[in-house]
Each structure stands twice: as structure tokens, then as C-alpha cells.
Design a protein around this motif. Structure first.
Motif, short mmCIF file in Angstrom:
data_model
loop_
_atom_site.label_atom_id
_atom_site.label_comp_id
_atom_site.label_asym_id
_atom_site.label_seq_id
_atom_site.Cartn_x
_atom_site.Cartn_y
_atom_site.Cartn_z
N ARG A 196 -21.47 36.59 -52.78
CA ARG A 196 -20.54 36.28 -53.48
C ARG A 196 -20.91 35.28 -53.78
NH1 ARG A 196 -18.33 40.16 -56.48
NH2 ARG A 196 -16.46 38.53 -55.84
N SER A 197 -22.17 34.08 -53.11
CA SER A 197 -21.44 33.17 -53.16
C SER A 197 -22.12 32.58 -54.80
CB SER A 197 -23.06 32.34 -52.41
OG SER A 197 -22.72 32.51 -51.28
N LEU A 198 -21.71 30.99 -54.51
CA LEU A 198 -22.25 30.96 -55.98
C LEU A 198 -22.84 28.62 -56.30
CD1 LEU A 198 -21.31 30.59 -59.37
CD2 LEU A 198 -19.40 29.22 -59.04
N VAL A 199 -23.34 29.35 -56.83
CA VAL A 199 -23.94 28.04 -56.60
C VAL A 199 -24.30 27.08 -58.04
CG1 VAL A 199 -26.53 25.83 -56.36
CG2 VAL A 199 -26.20 28.47 -54.92
N VAL A 200 -23.50 25.73 -57.50
CA VAL A 200 -23.07 25.05 -58.88
C VAL A 200 -24.34 23.95 -58.83
CG1 VAL A 200 -21.90 23.81 -60.57
CG2 VAL A 200 -20.90 25.80 -58.66
N GLY A 201 -25.22 23.84 -59.63
CA GLY A 201 -25.97 22.33 -60.16
C GLY A 201 -24.89 21.08 -60.61
N LYS A 202 -25.07 20.34 -59.87
CA LYS A 202 -24.36 18.86 -60.61
C LYS A 202 -25.27 17.37 -61.39
CE LYS A 202 -20.71 17.90 -60.89
NZ LYS A 202 -20.24 18.16 -61.50
N SER A 203 -26.88 18.61 -60.44
CA SER A 203 -27.95 17.51 -61.08
C SER A 203 -27.91 17.27 -61.96
CB SER A 203 -29.01 17.13 -59.87
OG SER A 203 -28.22 17.24 -58.57
N GLY B 286 -26.86 39.10 -55.77
CA GLY B 286 -25.61 39.03 -55.76
C GLY B 286 -24.92 37.47 -56.22
N ALA B 287 -25.60 36.86 -55.41
CA ALA B 287 -25.29 35.29 -55.72
C ALA B 287 -25.68 35.12 -56.89
CB ALA B 287 -26.78 34.68 -55.17
N GLU B 288 -25.08 34.08 -57.51
CA GLU B 288 -24.90 33.74 -58.41
C GLU B 288 -25.53 31.76 -58.86
OE1 GLU B 288 -21.91 34.88 -61.93
OE2 GLU B 288 -22.16 36.14 -61.02
N LEU B 289 -25.75 31.38 -59.93
CA LEU B 289 -25.84 29.90 -59.68
C LEU B 289 -25.72 29.42 -61.34
CD1 LEU B 289 -27.57 27.04 -59.45
CD2 LEU B 289 -29.60 28.12 -61.06
N ALA B 290 -24.70 28.75 -61.85
CA ALA B 290 -24.46 28.15 -62.79
C ALA B 290 -24.73 26.37 -62.42
CB ALA B 290 -22.38 27.92 -62.55
N TRP B 291 -24.73 25.99 -63.91
CA TRP B 291 -24.90 24.56 -64.42
C TRP B 291 -24.19 23.39 -64.64
CZ3 TRP B 291 -28.87 23.87 -61.11
CH2 TRP B 291 -29.78 22.69 -61.05
N ASN B 292 -23.19 22.58 -64.12
CA ASN B 292 -22.06 21.85 -64.51
C ASN B 292 -22.52 20.51 -64.68
OD1 ASN B 292 -19.03 21.30 -62.43
ND2 ASN B 292 -19.68 20.89 -64.97
N PRO B 293 -23.48 20.09 -65.06
CA PRO B 293 -23.20 18.52 -64.70
C PRO B 293 -22.41 17.27 -64.90
CG PRO B 293 -23.65 19.12 -67.94
CD PRO B 293 -23.33 20.26 -66.55
#
Length: 466
Positions: free
Chosen positions: A97-104, A124-131
Motif C-alpha cells: 500500500r506504499s506510495l513513493v513520491v519523487g521530488k528530485s 501493489g506499491a505505486e510511484l508518483a512524480w511531484n516536482p
């Protein structure tokens, strides 16, 4: 995120930095940050650790905030730190259920590659990019009150809903939200930096033309700024941009375009970079000219070491480039900066780092104002003249009043401005009416040199927070 009410655990591999942060001390200077750090430590919403396993156990939203510096062997971005964080999260047992959010800031295509790694190792884990779009010197304000939020997500997942919950306070305050795909989210940040760099280099290119023709770049910029299609911001000619973002992002963007087979589309950024570097060399040449062509054993004062005001960041600092060039040419150079003195002293031990403006300019034959601190903008030229050997000033940022300095007996020069007095102006130049710089709180003091590629670390938000 702690200020927004979440319980946050910050992770970094630098144990000394973790101890420093846990004690409420900021490892670099940023207006307002120290107070924010201390208040959230005291409230119990913020803590720090070197254990990424503790982070995975603590939270289900993980912000990846490490640097992507330029690689030592090419113009491309170095993604080792980003990859190391993803590997660490996976090895620590990233939950379904984890969400990894990239800021780099990463080259386009990076997020898709990382998403595939996460999907294979942690189903099931997800990745989003949020500059992020924060500016050093305004970082706290820009983080808590952003001008837009960009969510790079895949369709059908939970990421958008989770991000909207995390940023609900900003969204409720009418902050625009752009929901898009991975590639577009990655491109937004580098495209924004490339555009800003282009605008800065454009006016500096015009200052080169003004130097060749006798034109006045300040009057030119003022006239351009009245065109709403152009606008006033970033039209102040000077010694160019620096820091840890624009220079390396412009180069990395070009490198990625070449890898994608569309190098010609961004070839103009090569000249943007070249104009920027020439601005520094032009300031050095102007100093040579005003010293009669020979800087050997001449006393030179440089006001400014940080790449911009309200920061102690000296990465790719135009001010220090000019100072060290004059030092190499034989001048005796004294540098003063309100925040970056310690960093400059550590990086450039051959430069004399003064403790005050007066300490830097004492006996100087030429003074260069190269970082636009408010302390330098408001100098009294008549009072300062008493301390110099020759009243000659180079305004490397276009922030001084030429009439006031000339009226106090100074020889005033700036890139793109003729030696004669400027034409009579009946209004303030529009391009100078930029957002005022915040005053530096006296309670905050800079510490050691910042290394953002090690120090930003990983921010994780508590499972129960949303």
C-alpha cells in the motif's frame, strides 16, 4: 509536511547531519527554516533517523528528495542517489500500500524505469512524480504556498487521491493542480528551469550588444518589460545565473535530448549556457579595464559569495568565479558575504574572506557588487568612499543607483551600460520592480557548506496522517 500536521520521519545517510537536525540546527541557511524545524521538533511531529528500514515501518508515503548533480564525466544528470533510495526502500520491504513520491529533478524517462523496478519488487506499491519549484531564499514560502502542484501518475491507481489528501490545504486555497503522465511531470521542472535560464541569458546577450553599440541595457529591458508577452521578471542584466539547479539542469536537459535523438531541438540551450559563462568573463575583463589593464598586486573587493541572496549556497557561484579569476590574475581579493563566508572560506582558502563590508573594501582600488543582498543594495556610497583607495565600483547585478554613486564621486560601471550617465528616467524601471527579498532573521546563522545531494534525504509521512 510536518507543518501541515503530518508525522514525518526524515532519513539521511549522514549521521552527523541527522544529529544536527535532531538538535534543531539547520545544516544550511534558508530564511525561516530554522524556526520551522524547531517548532515541529518541539511539537513531536518531526524526527530524524539514518534507518531506511525504520522509515518503511513508520510510513506508507515516502518522498524522495535527493539531488541529481551533473555527472563528472558528462553533462548528464547523476542518478545514483535516486537509485540508491529506491533500492533501499525495496530492500527494507516496501509495502503493497506504499506510495513513493519523487521530488528530485530527473531526466525524462526516469520515473517509468523506477516504477517498473518498484512494481517488480513490491507488487501493489505505486510511484508518483511531484516536482518541486521552490526558490532558494524563498523555499519555505514556496513550499507552503506553491504556485502550482504537478502530479505525474498512472491512471487507475491510488496516487492522485493520496497526493490530493496530502496537499489538501494548498488545494483548498485554490492552488492549481496539474495531473499528468510521468514524462510530462518530469519535463515540467527542467523546461521551467531552461526557460528561466534562457530569459536571463537573453538579456545578458543584449547587454553584450549594448556594450558594442553604446546602448543601455537597463533602458532596453525597461522598454521590453512593458510588453505583456515578455514581462519584467528575470530581465536584469548582470553576471548571470548559478547555483545547484539551473546550470546542471540546462546541461542535463540537452544531454537527455541527445540520448532521445532530438538533440537539435535543445541545441539553443548550449548558447544559453555559453552566454551565461561569458557574463562572468566580461565582468573580469571590465575589472581589468578599470584597473588600467593590470590587476597584479591590486586590491580588489568582492561583495557577495553566494550565488544569490538569502542563501549560503556557493555552488557554481558567479561571484566566486569572478573573485577567483581576479585572484588568479594576481589581484589581492577580499570577499564578504553575510551568509556564505564560511562556505567560501572552506572552498577557496586562497581568497581573503572579510568579516564585514568595511573589512572587504578597506584600501580597495575597485569594488565589485556581485550578489544582490539588501545589505549591498542600500550601501551609502559617500560613507563607503572614505574606506577605499579608489572609488570605482562594478555593479554586477544592476542593483545600485548609478546617479547616487556617481554623485558621491564614484566611477560607476555595469555590464551593458555606457560609461556616461544613463538617460533621465521619470519612473522606476519596471523590470527592477521584482518581488522584494525577505530580510535575514538575526537569530539564524549559516553553518557548514551545503551538500543537497546528501542532505535533503528522504521524507516519509505517517500511515495514520491521512
Amino acid at each position: 509536511m510536518a507543518e501541515l500536521g503530518f508525522e514525518v520521519l526524515g532519513v539521511d545517510i549522514d549521521a552527523n547531519r541527522i544529529r544536527q537536525l535532531s538538535a534543531g540546527d539547520t545544516p544550511f541557511y534558508e530564511p525561516g527554516l530554522a524556526a520551522l524545524l524547531r517548532s515541529n521538533l518541539e511539537a513531536g511531529r518531526l524526527s530524524f533517523t539514518c534507518s531506511i528500514a525504520a522509515a518503511v515501518d513508520h510510513a506508507d508515503v515516502h518522498f524522495v528528495c535527493v539531488g541529481t548533480p551533473q555527472r563528472p564525466d558528462s553533462q548528464a544528470a547523476d542518478l545514483r542517489h535516486v537509485d540508491a533510495v529506491i533500492s533501499g526502500l525495496i530492500a527494507a520491504g516496501l509495502g503493497p500500500r506504499s506510495l513513493v513520491v519523487g521530488k528530485s529533478t530527473v531526466p525524462v524517462g526516469t520515473t517509468a524505469r523506477l516504477a517498473a523496478r518498484i512494481a517488480a519488487a513490491a507488487p501493489g506499491a505505486e510511484l508518483a512524480w511531484n516536482p518541486e519549484f521552490l526558490r532558494e531564499g524563498f523555499a519555505v514560502e514556496d513550499t507552503l504556498h506553491p504556485d502550482r502542484l504537478v502530479f505525474g501518475v498512472t491512471s487507475g491507481g491510488r496516487a492522485e487521491a493520496v497526493l490530493r489528501a496530502l496537499y489538501s490545504r494548498m488545494i483548498d486555497a485554490s492552488t492549481p493542480v496539474i495531473v499528468t503522465d510521468y514524462a510530462t511531470a518530469e519535463l515540467v521542472k527542467v523546461a521551467a528551469n531552461a526557460f528561466l535560464a534562457t530569459k536571463i541569458s537573453f538579456i545578458n546577450a543584449m547587454s553584450e550588444v549594448c556594450d558594442a553599440t553604446g546602448g543601455d541595457v537597463v533602458e532596453l529591458a525597461d522598454a521590453l518589460a512593458h510588453d505583456d508577452r515578455i514581462g519584467p521578471l528575470f530581465l536584469r542584466a548582470g553576471i548571470g545565473y548559478g547555483g545547484g539547479c539551473l546550470p546542471k539542469d540546462v546541461r542535463a536537459f540537452q544531454a537527455r535530448a541527445r540520448e532521445l535523438g532530438v538533440g537539435p531541438a535543445l541545441s539553443f540551450l548550449g548558447e544559453v549556457d555559453a552566454v551565461n559563462m561569458r557574463a562572468r568573463a566580461r565582468a573580469v575583463r571590465l575589472a581589468h579595464e578599470l584597473l588600467g589593464g593590470d590587476p597584479m598586486n591590486r586590491a580588489v573587493a568582492v561583495l557577495g559569495a553566494a550565488f544569490k541572496p538569502n542563501s549560503d549556497d556557493i555552488r557554481d557561484s558567479p561571484a566566486l568565479d569572478v573573485a577567483t579569476a581576479l585572484r588568479r590574475d594576481g589581484a589581492h581579493v577580499a570577499v564578504y558575504d553575510p551568509a556564505a563566508a564560511a562556505n567560501a572560506r572552506d572552498r577557496h582558502p586562497n581568497l581573503h574572506i572579510a568579516d564585514s563590508v568595511i573589512g572587504a573594501v578597506a584600501g580597495a582600488e575597485i569594488v565589485l557588487v556581485l550578489t544582490e543582498w539588501s545589505e549591498f543594495r542600500t550601501l551609502d556610497p559617500a560613507a563607503l568612499r572614505r574606506h577605499v583607495a579608489r572609488p570605482v565600483v562594478i555593479d554586477g547585478r544592476g542593483v545600485l543607483d548609478p546617479d547616487a554613486w556617481r554623485g558621491a564621486g564614484w566611477t560607476y560601471r555595469a555590464l551593458g551600460r555606457p560609461p556616461r550617465p544613463a538617460t533621465v528616467r521619470h519612473h522606476a524601471p519596471r523590470h527592477l520592480a521584482e518581488r522584494p527579498l525577505p530580510e535575514r532573521p538575526t537569530s539564524e546563522r549559516p553553518t557548514s557548506e551545503r551538500h543537497l545531494h546528501q542532505g535533503a534525504g528522504l521524507h516519509v509521512v505517517d500511515k495514520a496522517a491521512h
